[in-house]
Scaffold this motif. Structure first.
Motif, PDB file in Angstrom:
ATOM      1  N   MET A 145      90.959  68.218  79.116  1.00 13.63           N
ATOM      2  CA  MET A 145      89.565  68.401  78.726  1.00 13.63           C
ATOM      3  C   MET A 145      89.351  67.700  77.390  1.00 13.63           C
ATOM      4  O   MET A 145      90.186  67.812  76.491  1.00 13.63           O
ATOM      5  CB  MET A 145      89.240  69.890  78.598  1.00 13.63           C
ATOM      6  N   PRO A 146      88.250  66.963  77.220  1.00  7.34           N
ATOM      7  CA  PRO A 146      88.028  66.233  75.974  1.00  7.34           C
ATOM      8  C   PRO A 146      88.057  67.160  74.768  1.00  7.34           C
ATOM      9  O   PRO A 146      87.514  68.277  74.807  1.00  7.34           O
ATOM     10  CB  PRO A 146      86.650  65.609  76.175  1.00  7.34           C
ATOM     11  N   TRP A 147      88.688  66.704  73.696  1.00  3.12           N
ATOM     12  CA  TRP A 147      88.773  67.543  72.492  1.00  3.12           C
ATOM     13  C   TRP A 147      87.404  67.797  71.884  1.00  3.12           C
ATOM     14  O   TRP A 147      87.178  68.827  71.233  1.00  3.12           O
ATOM     15  CB  TRP A 147      89.700  66.885  71.486  1.00  3.12           C
ATOM     16  N   LEU A 148      86.456  66.891  72.096  1.00  4.46           N
ATOM     17  CA  LEU A 148      85.097  67.133  71.589  1.00  4.46           C
ATOM     18  C   LEU A 148      84.457  68.349  72.258  1.00  4.46           C
ATOM     19  O   LEU A 148      83.741  69.118  71.625  1.00  4.46           O
ATOM     20  CB  LEU A 148      84.239  65.885  71.816  1.00  4.46           C
ATOM     21  N   TRP A 166      86.123  70.925  73.438  1.00  2.00           N
ATOM     22  CA  TRP A 166      86.749  72.128  72.870  1.00  2.00           C
ATOM     23  C   TRP A 166      86.142  72.456  71.509  1.00  2.00           C
ATOM     24  O   TRP A 166      85.846  73.625  71.207  1.00  2.00           O
ATOM     25  CB  TRP A 166      88.258  71.903  72.702  1.00  2.00           C
ATOM     26  N   LEU A 167      85.950  71.464  70.697  1.00  2.00           N
ATOM     27  CA  LEU A 167      85.377  71.700  69.375  1.00  2.00           C
ATOM     28  C   LEU A 167      83.945  72.212  69.482  1.00  2.00           C
ATOM     29  O   LEU A 167      83.537  73.116  68.740  1.00  2.00           O
ATOM     30  CB  LEU A 167      85.430  70.403  68.556  1.00  2.00           C
ATOM     31  N   ALA A 168      83.180  71.662  70.422  1.00  5.14           N
ATOM     32  CA  ALA A 168      81.806  72.134  70.620  1.00  5.14           C
ATOM     33  C   ALA A 168      81.789  73.594  71.045  1.00  5.14           C
ATOM     34  O   ALA A 168      80.970  74.383  70.579  1.00  5.14           O
ATOM     35  CB  ALA A 168      81.108  71.257  71.665  1.00  5.14           C
ATOM     36  N   TRP A 169      82.722  73.969  71.939  1.00  7.49           N
ATOM     37  CA  TRP A 169      82.800  75.368  72.376  1.00  7.49           C
ATOM     38  C   TRP A 169      83.146  76.298  71.205  1.00  7.49           C
ATOM     39  O   TRP A 169      82.564  77.367  71.049  1.00  7.49           O
ATOM     40  CB  TRP A 169      83.830  75.500  73.486  1.00  7.49           C
ATOM     41  N   THR A 170      84.088  75.876  70.367  1.00  2.00           N
ATOM     42  CA  THR A 170      84.471  76.693  69.212  1.00  2.00           C
ATOM     43  C   THR A 170      83.288  76.886  68.272  1.00  2.00           C
ATOM     44  O   THR A 170      83.020  78.003  67.795  1.00  2.00           O
ATOM     45  CB  THR A 170      85.639  76.040  68.458  1.00  2.00           C
TER      46      THR A 170
END
Length: 344
Positions: free
Chosen positions: A67-70, A72-76
């Motif tokens: 899954m794109p790290w962007l 994951w960061l957006a979800w966080t």
């Protein structure tokens, strides 16, 4: 590890809903616990499909579970925004709410005497009192105000309320003789105490306006004052009425307005209040201005630092990253399909 946990515990008070932070690892848990989805229906029917599946061994293609790290960061950041981060705002000192104030107004027959002047014309006592009390209500913002009228009996026209307009309307609609032609001062005080005794201590005030002597009712005014003192109710008593005209404009014995000023002074003194005498509308207005000073509406309260919401920042960042993470793969697919776009 303990230092990290302590640091995390220190950060928790900065969030209004910190339990939303528990949702941060949710996508990882879902990917770890659930098997990858597979489409059971073949996209392309071919006679060698079984052979291809056997060669692949049922393994997913590389990158399918990545899954794109962007994202994951957006979800966080979205979880952080949902937790409502806050910072202390500027220090403020809001005023403490006002008094619980009961107005007790005499509607006995003598309040119809036209011995007052208002706006250059002769008016009765009740009309002058209405004008002054209406102005008094304008200045009592923050107070809960109630209205009692009394004559032969005492009645509550308006319970304690922050809606001063409703109290004003009830006052303006009242007429002389509405509660009888006599004067039940003691009953009016007793009814006011009954309405105030359940309210906050130290904030209970009665402003009593009368132009006569107690001539009716079941409760003696001084006994009523003792009852008020026992329940922490402060009474400001206002004796209102002009002097009756004497011979050739001279004040003669027996022409004074019949008001028991001494009894009103004893009532006020017993409850730590004040007693006043008003002979015209101007003096009455000055008295209610003085009561304003005795019973201030506002006083400085406890120093507070209201929280300032900071969730728009992580929420905006999460939306921006989400849009970028969605747009990036599409751009890559277009570049792969049209190599000329990469050189543009």
């Amino acid at each position: 590890m303990n230092a990290l946990l302590d640091r995390f515990a220190d950060l928790l008070p900065m969030f209004a809903w910190p339990w939303w932070l528990l949702a941060v690892p949710a996508p990882w848990l879902v990917r770890w616990l659930l098997p990858p989805a597979r489409d059971v229906a073949p996209a392309l029917r071919a006679p060698w499909g079984r052979r291809l599946e056997a060669v692949a061994g049922g393994a997913p293609l590389p990158g399918v579970r990545r899954m794109p790290w962007l994202a994951w960061l957006a979800w966080t950041l979205l979880c952080v925004a949902a937790a409502r981060p806050q910072t202390p705002g500027e220090a403020v000192q809001p005023p403490v709410s006002g008094r619980d104030l009961m107005l007790a107004v005499d509607l006995s027959g003598s309040m119809g005497e036209e011995d007052m002047r208002l706006g250059g014309r002769a008016v009765d006592r009740l009309t002058a009192a209405k004008a002054v009390l209406s102005d008094f209500l304008d200045r009592r913002e923050g107070d809960r105000v109630g209205l009692i009228v009394f004559g032969q009996r005492a009645y509550v026209l308006s319970p304690l309320t922050l809606d001063r307009e409703s109290v004003r309307s009830q006052l303006l609609d009242s007429v002389v003789g509405l509660a009888g032609r006599e004067t039940a001062i003691g009953d009016a005080i007793g009814l006011a105490v009954k309405r105030l005794r359940e309210q906050r201590s130290g904030q209970r005030v009665v402003v009593l306006l009368t132009d006569g002597v107690n001539t009716a009712g079941q409760l003696d005014p001084e006994k009523a004052a003792e009852l008020a003192q026992a329940h922490g109710v402060r009474i400001h008593a206002v004796a209102f009425g002009g002097d009756l005209p004497g011979l050739f404009g001279m004040r003669m014995p027996g022409t004074m307005a019949e008001i028991d000023e001494e009894a009103l002074q004893r009532i006020a003194a017993a409850t730590s209040g004040r007693a006043f005498r008003a002979r015209d509308a101007r003096e009455l207005a000055g008295i209610y201005a003085e009561i304003d000073r005795l019973e201030p509406v506002e006083r400085p309260g406890q120093l507070l630092r209201p929280p300032v919401e900071r969730y728009p920042w992580p929420l905006g960042a999460a939306l921006a990253l989400g849009l970028f993470a969605t747009w990036r793969p599409r751009r890559r697919s277009r570049v792969a399909a049209d190599p000329s776009e990469a050189g543009a």
